[in-house]
Design a protein around this motif. Structure first.
Motif, PDB file in Angstrom:
ATOM      1  N   ASP A 187       1.340  -1.322   0.285  1.00 38.27           N
ATOM      2  CA  ASP A 187      -0.029  -0.210  -0.389  1.00 38.27           C
ATOM      3  C   ASP A 187       0.784   1.149  -0.359  1.00 38.27           C
ATOM      4  N   GLN A 188       2.245   1.608   0.769  1.00 39.59           N
ATOM      5  CA  GLN A 188       2.996   2.320   0.719  1.00 39.59           C
ATOM      6  C   GLN A 188       3.938   2.751  -0.062  1.00 39.59           C
ATOM      7  N   ILE A 189       3.896   1.908  -1.244  1.00 42.98           N
ATOM      8  CA  ILE A 189       4.791   2.380  -2.532  1.00 42.98           C
ATOM      9  C   ILE A 189       3.350   2.108  -3.916  1.00 42.98           C
ATOM     10  N   ARG A 190       2.506   1.945  -3.434  1.00 41.59           N
ATOM     11  CA  ARG A 190       1.138   2.257  -3.896  1.00 41.59           C
ATOM     12  C   ARG A 190       0.828   3.608  -3.972  1.00 41.59           C
ATOM     13  N   ARG A 191       0.799   4.159  -2.756  1.00 43.35           N
ATOM     14  CA  ARG A 191       1.104   5.372  -2.167  1.00 43.35           C
ATOM     15  C   ARG A 191       2.094   6.206  -3.242  1.00 43.35           C
ATOM     16  N   ALA A 192       3.521   6.145  -3.145  1.00 48.67           N
ATOM     17  CA  ALA A 192       4.280   6.241  -3.744  1.00 48.67           C
ATOM     18  C   ALA A 192       4.163   6.475  -5.063  1.00 48.67           C
ATOM     19  N   SER A 193       3.299   6.015  -6.117  1.00 53.82           N
ATOM     20  CA  SER A 193       3.356   5.358  -7.470  1.00 53.82           C
ATOM     21  C   SER A 193       2.532   6.954  -7.466  1.00 53.82           C
ATOM     22  N   ALA A 194       1.822   6.833  -7.116  1.00 55.92           N
ATOM     23  CA  ALA A 194       0.505   7.504  -7.221  1.00 55.92           C
ATOM     24  C   ALA A 194       0.355   9.026  -7.389  1.00 55.92           C
ATOM     25  N   ALA A 195       1.702   9.612  -6.842  1.00 53.64           N
ATOM     26  CA  ALA A 195       2.343  10.476  -6.421  1.00 53.64           C
ATOM     27  C   ALA A 195       2.379  10.701  -7.606  1.00 53.64           C
ATOM     28  N   LEU A 196       4.115  10.281  -8.165  1.00 50.33           N
ATOM     29  CA  LEU A 196       4.141  10.605  -9.648  1.00 50.33           C
ATOM     30  C   LEU A 196       2.959  10.652 -10.855  1.00 50.33           C
ATOM     31  N   ASN A 197       1.816  10.087 -10.872  1.00 51.05           N
ATOM     32  CA  ASN A 197       0.627  10.760 -11.346  1.00 51.05           C
ATOM     33  C   ASN A 197       0.347  11.860 -11.433  1.00 51.05           C
ATOM     34  N   ARG A 198       0.582  12.691 -10.130  1.00 52.55           N
ATOM     35  CA  ARG A 198       0.066  14.303  -9.936  1.00 52.55           C
ATOM     36  C   ARG A 198       0.723  15.265 -10.901  1.00 52.55           C
ATOM     37  N   THR A 199      -0.238  16.640 -10.707  1.00 55.25           N
ATOM     38  CA  THR A 199       0.253  17.334 -12.055  1.00 55.25           C
ATOM     39  C   THR A 199      -0.368  18.646 -11.047  1.00 55.25           C
ATOM     40  N   PRO A 200       1.157  19.084 -11.272  1.00 60.63           N
ATOM     41  CA  PRO A 200       2.518  18.602 -10.953  1.00 60.63           C
ATOM     42  C   PRO A 200       3.037  17.816  -9.870  1.00 60.63           C
ATOM     43  N   PRO A 201       3.734  17.857 -10.146  1.00 59.15           N
ATOM     44  CA  PRO A 201       4.234  16.328  -9.510  1.00 59.15           C
ATOM     45  C   PRO A 201       5.185  17.306  -7.127  1.00 59.15           C
ATOM     46  N   PRO A 202       4.545  16.436  -6.800  1.00 66.66           N
ATOM     47  CA  PRO A 202       4.612  17.087  -5.481  1.00 66.66           C
ATOM     48  C   PRO A 202       6.142  17.474  -4.684  1.00 66.66           C
ATOM     49  N   ILE A 203       6.342  17.430  -4.364  1.00 67.16           N
ATOM     50  CA  ILE A 203       7.882  17.650  -3.739  1.00 67.16           C
ATOM     51  C   ILE A 203       8.702  16.703  -3.141  1.00 67.16           C
ATOM     52  N   GLU A 204       7.195  16.101  -1.920  1.00 66.81           N
ATOM     53  CA  GLU A 204       7.367  15.566  -1.109  1.00 66.81           C
ATOM     54  C   GLU A 204       5.972  14.642  -0.615  1.00 66.81           C
ATOM     55  N   VAL A 205       6.218  13.578  -0.746  1.00 73.46           N
ATOM     56  CA  VAL A 205       4.854  12.593  -0.095  1.00 73.46           C
ATOM     57  C   VAL A 205       4.878  12.075   1.573  1.00 73.46           C
ATOM     58  N   ASP A 206       3.919  11.949   1.722  1.00 76.32           N
ATOM     59  CA  ASP A 206       3.594  11.479   3.265  1.00 76.32           C
ATOM     60  C   ASP A 206       3.703   9.826   2.925  1.00 76.32           C
ATOM     61  N   ILE A 207       4.468   8.821   2.649  1.00 72.87           N
ATOM     62  CA  ILE A 207       4.191   7.863   1.935  1.00 72.87           C
ATOM     63  C   ILE A 207       4.038   6.568   3.357  1.00 72.87           C
ATOM     64  N   ALA A 208       4.647   6.548   4.231  1.00 76.77           N
ATOM     65  CA  ALA A 208       4.507   5.546   5.636  1.00 76.77           C
ATOM     66  C   ALA A 208       3.587   6.360   6.754  1.00 76.77           C
ATOM     67  N   GLY A 209       2.949   7.709   6.226  1.00 75.16           N
ATOM     68  CA  GLY A 209       2.001   8.126   7.561  1.00 75.16           C
ATOM     69  C   GLY A 209       2.153   8.811   8.606  1.00 75.16           C
ATOM     70  N   ALA A 210       3.835   8.832   8.507  1.00 72.66           N
ATOM     71  CA  ALA A 210       4.229   9.128   9.669  1.00 72.66           C
ATOM     72  C   ALA A 210       4.792  10.898   8.922  1.00 72.66           C
ATOM     73  N   ALA A 211       6.630  11.475   9.071  1.00 68.54           N
ATOM     74  CA  ALA A 211       7.191  12.822   8.087  1.00 68.54           C
ATOM     75  C   ALA A 211       6.709  12.341   7.059  1.00 68.54           C
ATOM     76  N   SER A 212       7.089  13.513   6.098  1.00 73.06           N
ATOM     77  CA  SER A 212       6.724  13.538   4.492  1.00 73.06           C
ATOM     78  C   SER A 212       8.372  12.893   4.316  1.00 73.06           C
ATOM     79  N   SER A 213       8.139  12.402   3.092  1.00 70.68           N
ATOM     80  CA  SER A 213       9.284  11.965   2.321  1.00 70.68           C
ATOM     81  C   SER A 213      10.276  12.477   1.115  1.00 70.68           C
ATOM     82  N   ALA A 214      10.960  13.553   0.794  1.00 71.23           N
ATOM     83  CA  ALA A 214      11.544  13.810  -0.492  1.00 71.23           C
ATOM     84  C   ALA A 214      11.158  12.954  -1.597  1.00 71.23           C
ATOM     85  N   LEU A 215      11.221  13.949  -2.295  1.00 77.45           N
ATOM     86  CA  LEU A 215      10.751  13.102  -4.292  1.00 77.45           C
ATOM     87  C   LEU A 215      11.730  13.451  -4.576  1.00 77.45           C
TER      88      LEU A 215
END
Length: 534
Positions: A187-215
């Protein structure tokens, strides 16, 4: 990195820390130096600059006010140069610096500010040279790793030599290409992948439900975003060196993704050709056998054919994601399989020595597992009849695909065999393309000629009329015409074709002629465009 601590460590400067209780502040990065004697220099000082002063502002402003203005500008620290006129730190200056968290350093008499500037310039040059050398060495290591087939995993291993960061590489199809220092759920990997399809793509993504991850985006040869390099830390916690290393790694990952795309295109063409050979029938059985053997599938054994698609309500399920899920299931069971994944369906061909009933049970398990892996509610699977060998795959493939066509529109059923569902589309699929086109042309050719000559829409009208079960008002509304206009068109169709839509046998002829044209034009069934072996 230029810091106040490195300047103080230079014995030639004669710097002495006046606020030792603020020792941690000596490690702040200094962007450059700023010399000022203004009573309020805050508007001119850049954040993280080191302020140098001789205290000529003292007749005009108190030490506390001066320190307030320097701290307000978010300076990195304050250097007070002693002179013959000011041989000691002014009263209240040290206390004000302590209260504002601003480190204060004393410069002895006789050492000019120019000496500090020269030392700072030397330190910055050394830092830049070290960073450039590290970047070159890392680049060479990354290039060597990719040339030796290290892939995305090799890139992350080299990156970890310079950083101790948890890293992840995922593509837009939801595949984890590599990871190091972290373990993520599907589920976390799918969340990370889904962020790549956003327009524009985000700079950070909350993958693990805690702190944001830099992309960091990984672009393909055409500039499209094909994958993402994630650092499971917020951007604010990364040092400049970390950011540079991650950006460099993302660029090298782009080379790897481009290479993989080229390999994928070759595999897609290879698989597409194989499916075309299967649909050609026994005359190309020898080539089919050779191709299947290349995928590890024994062509002389009994073979099973499955066609796999998302339900009509799950159109967004990517065939690549389904193909990968199918491959993962077969790999886990140790079954060699050919997988052809295209825009319409995924085809799996593999050896099967058990009964068709056991194959149906396997298909139901496969449907549930794929749905779980690609996060879609309903995956339908058409089970073709068992083929005696590679030369007998055409009919099972056609039937499996047509079963899928029926199942997609049905609620509840996920898998079926030919014995469970039989439709006219299966019969059409068993007829060669030339015969289908001839039949369609014989029945509908005259109205097509009329449409081309008179610019009418009789064929479209007939198709819409039959699609709406001959309901006059509904069809007229769909065509945006009056019911009388529709009746005139149907009458004209009857006159031209000699077939009356009110007679069941004539209606069947017209309907099959329309469907036969679609089958004959598309090569009987959709041919998948991508493939891989497992």
């Amino acid at each position: 990195m230029l810091t106040l601590r490195r300047l103080v460590a230079d014995p030639a400067l004669g710097l002495e820390v006046v606020t030792p209780d603020l020792a941690d502040s000596l490690d702040r990065e200094i962007v450059w130096l700023h010399t000022t004697e203004l009573p309020d220099p805050s508007r001119y000082i850049r954040a993280r600059e080191l302020v140098l002063t001789n205290g000529l502002w003292q007749p005009h402003v108190t030490a506390e006010a001066f320190v307030d203005s320097v701290a307000r500008a978010r300076a990195a620290g304050l250097v007070f140069g002693l002179t013959a006129q000011t041989p000691a730190i002014p009263p209240g200056l040290a206390e004000s610096c302590r209260s504002r968290g601003l480190p204060l350093v004393e410069l002895c008499i006789g050492v000019p500010f120019a000496a500090i500037t020269e030392a700072a310039s030397r330190i910055q040059n050394e830092t830049l040279q070290a960073e450039l050398t590290a970047t070159v060495h890392r680049g060479n290591a990354l290039a060597t790793s990719l040339s030796r087939g290290g892939g995305a995993a090799g890139v992350l291993e080299i990156l970890r030599r310079d950083t101790d960061l948890p890293l992840l590489v995922v593509d837009r199809m939801g595949r984890c290409l590599a990871s190091i220092g972290c373990e993520l759920t599907d589920d976390q990997i799918r969340r990370a992948s889904a962020a790549l399809n956003r327009t524009p793509p985000p700079i950070e993504v909350d993958i693990a439900g805690a702190a944001s991850s830099a992309l960091y985006l990984v672009e393909g040869v055409l500039g499209d975003i094909d994958a993402g390099l994630y650092c499971l830390r917020p951007t604010a916690e990364l040092t400049p060196a970390d950011k540079d290393a991650l950006a460099q790694a993302a660029r090298f990952l782009s080379l790897e993704v481009t290479k993989q795309q080229a390999v994928h295109a070759i595999e897609a063409r290879f698989a597409g050709e194989l499916l075309e050979m299967v649909l050609s029938g026994p005359r190309r059985a020898g080539e089919v056998s050779q191709r299947l053997a290349a995928y590890g599938v024994p062509p002389d054994r009994t073979l099973a054919v499955l066609a796999i698609v998302p339900s009509a309500t799950d159109e967004s399920a990517p065939s690549d994601g389904i193909g990968d899920a199918v491959g993962a299931v077969f790999s886990a069971k140790g079954i060699p399989v050919f997988i052809g994944a295209g825009s319409r369906d995924v085809v799996a061909i593999f050896a099967w020595d058990r009964t068709i009933d056991v194959l149906s049970d396997f298909a139901r398990e496969l449907s549930a597992e794929i749905g779980r892996r690609v996060d879609h509610r309903r995956i339908v699977i058409g089970v073709g009849e068992l083929a005696a060998d590679a030369g007998a795959l055409r009919e099972p493939l056609i039937r499996a695909r047509e079963i899928c066509h029926v199942l997609r529109a049905k609620e509840g059923m996920r898998t079926a065999t030919f014995a469970d569902i039989a439709t006219y589309r299966m019969l059409l699929g068993l007829i060669d393309n030339q015969s289908l086109r001839q039949f369609s042309g014989h029945v509908l050719g005259i109205i097509r000629d009329h449409d081309a000559r008179a610019r009418t829409e009789l064929e479209r009208t007939l198709r819409t009329f039959l699609a709406h079960d001959g309901q006059w008002a509904v069809t007229a509304a769909a065509l945006h015409v009056h019911v009388n206009t529709l009746r005139n068109r149907i009458t004209r169709i009857t006159e031209l074709t000699g077939r009356d839509v009110n007679r069941i046998e004539d209606k069947v002829d017209l309907f099959l002629a329309l469907e036969a044209e679609s089958f004959g034009s598309n090569g009987s069934v959709p041919v998948a465009g991508e493939g891989r072996s497992r």
